[in-house]
Design an enzyme around this catalytic site. Sequence first.
Site: not given
Ligand SMILES: NC(=O)c1ccc[n+]([C@@H]2O[C@H](COP(=O)([O-])OP(=O)(O)OC[C@H]3O[C@@H](n4cnc5c(N)ncnc54)[C@H](O)[C@@H]3O)[C@@H](O)[C@H]2O)c1
Length: 317
Positions: A151, A154, A178
């Site tokens: 953030d 950005r 966040h």
């Molecule tokens: N903090 C930040 O600034 C920020 C920014 C963008 C996204 N995110 C977050 O990052 C996370 C991931 O986003 P994404 O777009 O990659 O989602 P995504 O759905 O593409 O990926 C999630 C992955 O987690 C895996 N997964 C689920 N349960 C699991 C488990 N028990 N053990 C191992 N792997 C498991 C899934 O198979 C999948 O490949 C989300 O929570 C999203 O909100 C955070």
Amino acid sequence: MLSKVIKKVTVIGAGFVGSTTAYTLMISGLVSEIVLIDINTEKAEGEVMDMNHGMPFVRPVKIYSGSYSDCAGSDIIIITAGANQKKGETRIDLVKRNTEIFRGIVGEVIKYSTDSILLVVTNPVDILTYVTYKLSGFPKNKVIGSGTVLDSARFRYLIGDHVGVDTRNVHAYILGEHGDTEVATWSLTNIAGIPMEMFCNECGKCKSGSTKEEIYENVKNAAYQIINKKGATYYAVALAVRRIVEAIVRNEDSILTVSSLLEGQYGLSDVCLSVPTLVNKDGIDKVLTVPLNSEEKNKLLASGNSLKEIINSIDLF
Ligand SMILES: NC(=O)c1ccc[n+]([C@@H]2O[C@H](COP(=O)([O-])OP(=O)(O)OC[C@H]3O[C@@H](n4cnc5c(N)ncnc54)[C@H](O)[C@@H]3O)[C@@H](O)[C@H]2O)c1
């Protein structure tokens, strides 16, 4: 003879964020070993194959998919795994679902690695950083959330773009959660040391009040805007994670707005959120107390209290 220094990072979750983070680390030259773990082993294997085929073009780095035993010896374990919000699901329901997922992940991680730094990226990142701190039993300096590093980036980009100055000369922080209650600290914002107010007066390009509100809203709503257009956000967050990894593996003493446990600073305790924090090889070295004006202080307190309410609604033990 030189001794071999291995910098090993494990990325849990090979989705959009996890695989882009692994790729960003691969091309950074910062680490020598990257492990990718996902419940969907095929996905992790495919991502690893794709990255490995680019190996002749980067500095050598060993990349492989694996199971939790492979996280042994990691300097940093990055958690990006989790469930996404389902239609009609409340934020609290998602918190509960991801807390259960984290119970499994953190339980496995601590069997094999007790001295790594845990870096949480999955949302809601501040709550899950707190959950990870509690479930792992790790010291507070070793549990970090990516927090508002993204953030703040950005915010700096949008200000720089607006005033026509290199983003790197814009010094500005988004603090707190966040998410929806995050706080733009305009009183600390400066361009090459010139306080924002002074810069705006001289620039005279806009009505600063309304533009500031617009910039803040665009920072706060950036993820919603990107998700509406392309389904997920991953490039900038991967770069933000790379920056945090860099500060740790190079022992940089960098000040970043990562999320970590507060213990009385800004009137908040027993909650994780972002404030300017010194980051080095030990993870969190020091949570800094920066001089906020009273409106910013109140907003930060409100942000922390809203996170505490959510924490109180989950059953950790
Ligand atoms: N903090 C930040 O600034 C920020 C920014 C963008 C996204 N995110 C977050 O990052 C996370 C991931 O986003 P994404 O777009 O990659 O989602 P995504 O759905 O593409 O990926 C999630 C992955 O987690 C895996 N997964 C689920 N349960 C699991 C488990 N028990 N053990 C191992 N792997 C498991 C899934 O198979 C999948 O490949 C989300 O929570 C999203 O909100 C955070």
